[in-house]
Design an enzyme around this catalytic site. Sequence first.
Site, mmCIF file in Angstrom:
data_model
loop_
_atom_site.group_PDB
_atom_site.id
_atom_site.type_symbol
_atom_site.label_atom_id
_atom_site.label_comp_id
_atom_site.label_asym_id
_atom_site.label_seq_id
_atom_site.Cartn_x
_atom_site.Cartn_y
_atom_site.Cartn_z
ATOM 1 N N HIS A 288 -1.106 -14.062 -9.854
ATOM 2 C CA HIS A 288 0.147 -13.878 -10.592
ATOM 3 C C HIS A 288 -0.121 -13.433 -12.013
ATOM 4 C CE1 HIS A 288 2.775 -16.316 -7.681
ATOM 5 N NE2 HIS A 288 3.058 -15.042 -7.607
ATOM 6 N N GLU A 530 1.968 2.866 12.783
ATOM 7 C CA GLU A 530 0.687 2.371 12.275
ATOM 8 C C GLU A 530 -0.255 1.950 13.395
ATOM 9 O OE1 GLU A 530 1.344 -1.033 9.745
ATOM 10 O OE2 GLU A 530 2.993 -1.750 10.974
ATOM 11 N N ASP A 554 -2.903 0.592 8.228
ATOM 12 C CA ASP A 554 -3.243 0.063 9.544
ATOM 13 C C ASP A 554 -3.618 1.166 10.519
ATOM 14 O OD1 ASP A 554 -3.207 -2.744 9.459
ATOM 15 O OD2 ASP A 554 -1.042 -2.699 9.161
ATOM 16 N N CYS A 601 3.620 5.929 3.897
ATOM 17 C CA CYS A 601 3.637 4.852 2.901
ATOM 18 C C CYS A 601 2.324 4.082 2.796
ATOM 19 C CB CYS A 601 4.788 3.889 3.179
ATOM 20 S SG CYS A 601 4.621 3.047 4.762
#
Length: 689
Positions: A288, A530, A554, A601
């Site tokens: 984070h 994918e 993937d 993507c």
Amino acid sequence: MEEIRSLKVINEFGVHARAAGQIVGLAGKYKARLFLAKDGRKVDGSSILSILSLACPKGGEIEARIIGEDAREFMDEVEGLFKNGFGEAGRGQYRPKKKLMKGVPVSPGIILGKAHHLDRSKTKVFPKKLINRREIDREIDRFRQAVDMAKEQIQKFKSNIPEQVKGYAFVLDTHSMIVDDSLLFDSTLKRIRKEKINAEWALEKSVKNIHRLFKKVEDEYIGRRIDDVDSVSERVLRNLVGVEEDSLAGIKEEVIVVAHSLSPCDIVEINVSDVIGILTDVGGQTSHMAIMSQALEIPVVVALDRATDMILDGDLLIVDGNTGDVIINPDADTIISYEDKKKRYNSYKSAVDRVRHLPAETSDGYKITVRANIEFLAEAKAAIDHGAEGIGLYRTEYLYMIQRDLPDEQALFDDYRQIATMVAPNPVTIRTLDIASDRMASDMEASKEDNPALGLRSIRFCLNERKIFRTQLRAILRASVYGNFRLMFPMISGLGQFLEAKRILEGVMRSLDRDGIEYDREIPIGILIEIPSAASIADILAKHTDFFSIGTNDLIQYALAIDRDNEHVAHLYEPFHPAVLRMIHQVVEAGNKEGIDVSLCGEIAGDPLSILVLLSLGLKEFSMSIGSVPLIKKMIRMLPLGEVRDGLKGILHLPTSKKIEGFALKRAKSLVPDIFEEDVFWYRDAGTA
Ligand code: PEP
Ligand code: MG
């Protein structure tokens, strides 16, 4: 007033960076101007680089000239520095040796500045103590008070959160939840009671136990949440022991902060006009703290291992947030070459930034679409700020990973509605849950699988767990009226599976109709291609879907049988493998034939060379990580698409990825030399080599 004196350099290492820094420090105190000259070269005495460029060794002589108010007093002080050998003469103990360190770059940029240590070493704990029965209640009270105090502190950070990182306020909420989490809170209380040990020791044992649990987590993103557990438990521990935290808020001069680790609360306290960079011993790209520091737009390098040992307070540092290189006490030549690199990087960055909000139109007038991939709500704003024309992939797993209870429909709806509203009128392609039970934070029984990448995950998991699936679909549909959603199913391997997912969606639509709840009836439904089987039957799938998005992350892993996170076979992960490019081409052709939208993507969409290859295969829509958007837009605006297609003709007939890459790079260098010039080419993904 004018004062001129000749000054002899007596210290062992000449006028090196630290010495020059002392001169510049003095120059800052006076109104008068200082000039230094050696061998006929005169330089400004308020510039560290100019002084270094005189390259004056021990025994050398420098002529100092001061013009203006208090010139004599100023000169006396300068002369004092030289006479005193800059505090080093004769003692020989000071040896500002240039040292190199390499860490993980998490926020780009190049800076030169002074190190400032921030003490984030673990709080020294108190002897472990056995307590007697009468002391139990007192110990429990102490612990509860420390926890309440931690919650108040976190709340205070949240209410003072600066604008740049406002979108990440939810991280602080997560911290509040961690303090209350039974694995931390209840289990510490239990230990105090059962094992009759002091609160500090009990807390430490609970944290160790959480570490053990996290060790089993293979997913990098979830694994990094242990950083949040550490920073929260450290806060409670400090409160227990009564140690005040060394704060970032007190920093009032330009420095590079060096710390063992930093927490999201630290990031909230940073004032970027003073803190110009961050280095930490530990941490990872997906912590984070790393994600939030990117929003501050200052260079950050983490996982340096021993930065806090190797770097002394006040050391001069060069930090390259693009490569992860850190240079401690650089010599004059290194400083000069980095200053040059910094200048080129900054002008390159501002050239890229200038076009981020312009359309991604090729130089011969073709419109290309550039969108961003995001993983949580806070990133939507950053995506828009970087010039993304919508969200091409919203990975929706986050809300399932951060809390032990499954998110309910309302929580999902609130999140999706905000994203839809924020990005509208641009589209958001929202992907249904792409997760396996072992990655979820809930207590759900995880299926034991030898090969999870090929196991019960993603759409397969959702088709098995229909209640979870329906809840998410209802939330997506309800939110669809607030913007422009496209819904996408991941990991589809065959038509039957896609039609089944669509049937469930239709059932959810009917239930919303029954409840009189509005949703976008025309919401486009698409497939994330994918899995090689889906690519191979793209012509069949194209007849039943509104769009394809090609997920190369993937697709490459399944096509080449390479685990994308396995370092032992990482070199075999070849995005330019002819089989991969042929599959992409096949999907594009199948989509074009049916007149449906085809986008891509995977991570390769953020790589300039890959974009060139993908354009040549007929793709015109891309979605990528946020940081890549401006560069890719800039490159597209410089490209003549017609020439790209002509120039890369025949690429599908080349036999190896190496040949394909060489061929593409040669064309790239002649088409857009500015982008492909070495060392401006930072965004090059190592994975594509
Ligand atoms: C992909 O597989 O290419 C993709 C975009 O999804 P993820 O990286 O989330 O698996
Ligand atoms: Mg995927």
